[in-house]
Design a protein around this motif. Structure first.
Motif, short mmCIF file in Angstrom:
data_model
loop_
_atom_site.label_atom_id
_atom_site.label_comp_id
_atom_site.label_asym_id
_atom_site.label_seq_id
_atom_site.Cartn_x
_atom_site.Cartn_y
_atom_site.Cartn_z
N PRO A 157 -17.91 -8.02 -4.03
CA PRO A 157 -18.46 -6.76 -3.19
C PRO A 157 -17.03 -6.30 -1.93
N VAL A 158 -16.65 -8.45 -1.85
CA VAL A 158 -15.43 -7.79 -0.78
C VAL A 158 -14.32 -6.86 -1.00
N LEU A 159 -14.37 -6.99 -2.66
CA LEU A 159 -12.68 -6.03 -3.30
C LEU A 159 -13.30 -5.01 -3.43
N ASN A 160 -14.31 -4.29 -2.67
CA ASN A 160 -15.08 -2.97 -3.52
C ASN A 160 -14.75 -2.45 -2.30
N GLU A 161 -15.38 -3.28 -1.41
CA GLU A 161 -15.34 -2.66 0.09
C GLU A 161 -14.16 -2.21 1.20
N VAL A 162 -12.81 -3.25 0.42
CA VAL A 162 -11.58 -2.81 0.80
C VAL A 162 -10.46 -1.61 0.42
N SER A 163 -11.12 -2.15 -1.03
CA SER A 163 -10.46 -0.68 -1.45
C SER A 163 -10.99 0.37 -1.49
N GLU A 164 -12.05 0.39 -1.32
CA GLU A 164 -12.40 1.91 -0.54
C GLU A 164 -12.00 2.26 0.77
N GLN A 165 -11.92 1.34 2.15
CA GLN A 165 -11.23 1.36 2.97
C GLN A 165 -9.53 1.58 3.24
N TYR A 166 -9.27 1.19 1.91
CA TYR A 166 -7.37 1.73 1.98
C TYR A 166 -7.84 2.55 0.82
N ALA A 167 -7.88 3.22 0.94
CA ALA A 167 -8.02 4.21 -0.25
C ALA A 167 -6.95 5.65 0.44
N ASP A 168 -7.71 6.35 1.21
CA ASP A 168 -6.68 6.80 1.64
C ASP A 168 -5.64 6.74 2.60
N GLN A 169 -5.13 5.71 2.83
CA GLN A 169 -3.78 5.08 3.20
C GLN A 169 -2.58 4.85 1.48
N GLY A 170 -3.67 5.32 0.57
CA GLY A 170 -3.19 5.08 -1.15
C GLY A 170 -2.63 4.51 -1.41
#
Length: 207
Positions: free
Chosen positions: A95-108
């Protein structure tokens, strides 16, 4: 021409990776400094930009059978996570990896998983259970994992690497209780340490 002989460093690195695979899940981290490497905590190793080595190319079919290569992510910061469905810390940190992957998606920033010591049906079930938003590659025999042996070798499963926008291994995290704030902080440090165009400014599709 003399026959080539294995480099001692390569043999030592191979033993490190094999030991990690045999040990399975582990919480062993890194402390102190080694050469140009500066460890921010027991679990995080950050590499100064001038000391970073090129990351290996990770390529294969994802769990849906679609081709995937980190070469296609050139110019972006990439987070690589080694996991297996059999590994309790891997399940805990999903769940941590999922959360952070979505958090930083807009930053490429892009995430890629490497699945080790697993079968594809179990790995697919893991991704369905945790609704993993990024792709993973089956790493048969840990060969792609071994590609990090000359930079920041894996010491346990799970291991997470952050590759900077210039394709260099910038950080490694080996934390059995990974928090979103820890991973996000490492990504922020890597983004800040890499000069040139921002990852979000990379042209050419979603990648």
């Amino acid at each position: 021409m003399r026959p080539s002989t294995p480099r001692p460093a390569s043999l030592a690195a191979l033993l490190v990776v094999l030991a990690a695979l045999v040990a399975g899940c582990s919480g062993i981290g890194t402390e102190g400094s080694t050469g140009g490497y500066v460890s921010g905590s027991r679990f995080v190793t950050f590499v100064d930009p001038e000391d970073r080595d090129q990351a290996p190319v990770l390529a294969g079919d994802d769990l849906d059978g679609q081709p995937l290569s980190t070469e296609d992510l050139a110019g972006r910061t990439v987070v690589v996570n080694v996991w297996g469905s059999w590994c309790p810390p891997c399940r805990a940190e999903a769940p941590v990896l999922n959360e952070v992957s979505e958090q930083y998606a807009d930053q490429g920033v892009r995430f890629v998983g490497l699945v080790v010591r697993d079968n594809i049906d179990a790995a697919r079930a893991f991704e369905r259970r945790f609704e993993t938003p990024y792709p993973s590659i089956m790493d048969e025999g840990g060969r792609m994992q071994l590609g990090f042996a000359q930079s920041l070798p894996s010491q346990a499963i799970p291991t997470t690497w952050v590759i900077d926008a210039e394709g260099r291994v910038a950080a490694r995290i080996v934390d059995p209780e990974l928090r979103a704030s820890t991973l996000a902080g490492v990504i922020d440090d890597v983004l800040a340490s890499t000069p040139g165009p921002s990852n979000g400014g990379v042209e050419g599709g979603d990648g």
